[in-house]
Design an enzyme around this catalytic site. Sequence first.
Site, mmCIF file in Angstrom:
data_model
loop_
_atom_site.group_PDB
_atom_site.id
_atom_site.type_symbol
_atom_site.label_atom_id
_atom_site.label_comp_id
_atom_site.label_asym_id
_atom_site.label_seq_id
_atom_site.Cartn_x
_atom_site.Cartn_y
_atom_site.Cartn_z
ATOM 1 C CG LEU A 122 -1.954 -1.117 1.332
ATOM 2 C CD1 LEU A 122 -2.689 -1.031 2.669
ATOM 3 C CD2 LEU A 122 -2.946 -1.032 0.176
ATOM 4 C CG ASP A 123 0.554 4.106 -3.069
ATOM 5 O OD1 ASP A 123 1.361 3.238 -3.447
ATOM 6 O OD2 ASP A 123 -0.298 4.637 -3.812
ATOM 7 N NE ARG A 124 6.635 7.864 2.287
ATOM 8 C CZ ARG A 124 7.790 7.582 2.899
ATOM 9 N NH1 ARG A 124 7.877 7.679 4.218
ATOM 10 N NH2 ARG A 124 8.859 7.238 2.191
ATOM 11 C CB THR A 126 -2.700 3.829 0.863
ATOM 12 O OG1 THR A 126 -2.554 4.602 -0.324
ATOM 13 C CG2 THR A 126 -3.959 2.988 0.765
#
Length: 211
Positions: A122-124, A126
């Site tokens: 997951l993105d930073r 998110t």
Amino acid sequence: PSPGAPTVERTDKDMVRLDHALRAWATASSEHSVPLKQAQQRIRRGEVSVDGTVVTEPRHQVVPGVESIACDGSPVPAGEHSFCLMHKPPGYICQRHPRDPSVYDLVPEHLRRPDLAACGRLDRDTTGMLLFATDGGVQSLLLHPTSRVWKEYTAVLQEDCSALRPGAQAAFEAGMQLADGLQCAPAGLEAVGASTVRVRVHEGHFHQVKR
């Protein structure tokens, strides 16, 4: 197998790749994570056998605990796998990193193992559910494109959902082509609030949902 030995019942649920089984054993036996490439090299060099027969194909499918695996003559026990779920907070990356805040820093001490890995990223910024596993077979099953495991995301738009172009839902379902030319597989789009949408994808391209 020795004469008279029972026939191994092979099912997709029980089978894992030989290189993943070897890597899990090597990592659990050391104090650091062993690269998958290193396990594959040992297999290709003929150092690994299954039921007494040397196997040189890293992707060979085995049933740990039923078939006998050995490396340089030493038994490779099946061992027990660990799984844990985390609700990822914002501000953390999903890779091990010596300086940046990482989700691995949030794993409780008693659950930490060198071979425990996040199944996906997951993105930073998110948040959401993140599964960790020591079972390489499960990781491959969840992440490989041919498995078509659906992931669901909730996204908040900067504008009202009414700003979505006509036919957006149909475009998602047909498979969109992004501005950089990437052709996406069919996906799902549903408005669930005034400015909130639910996106379903079974791929994992870089920043795919945001794009």
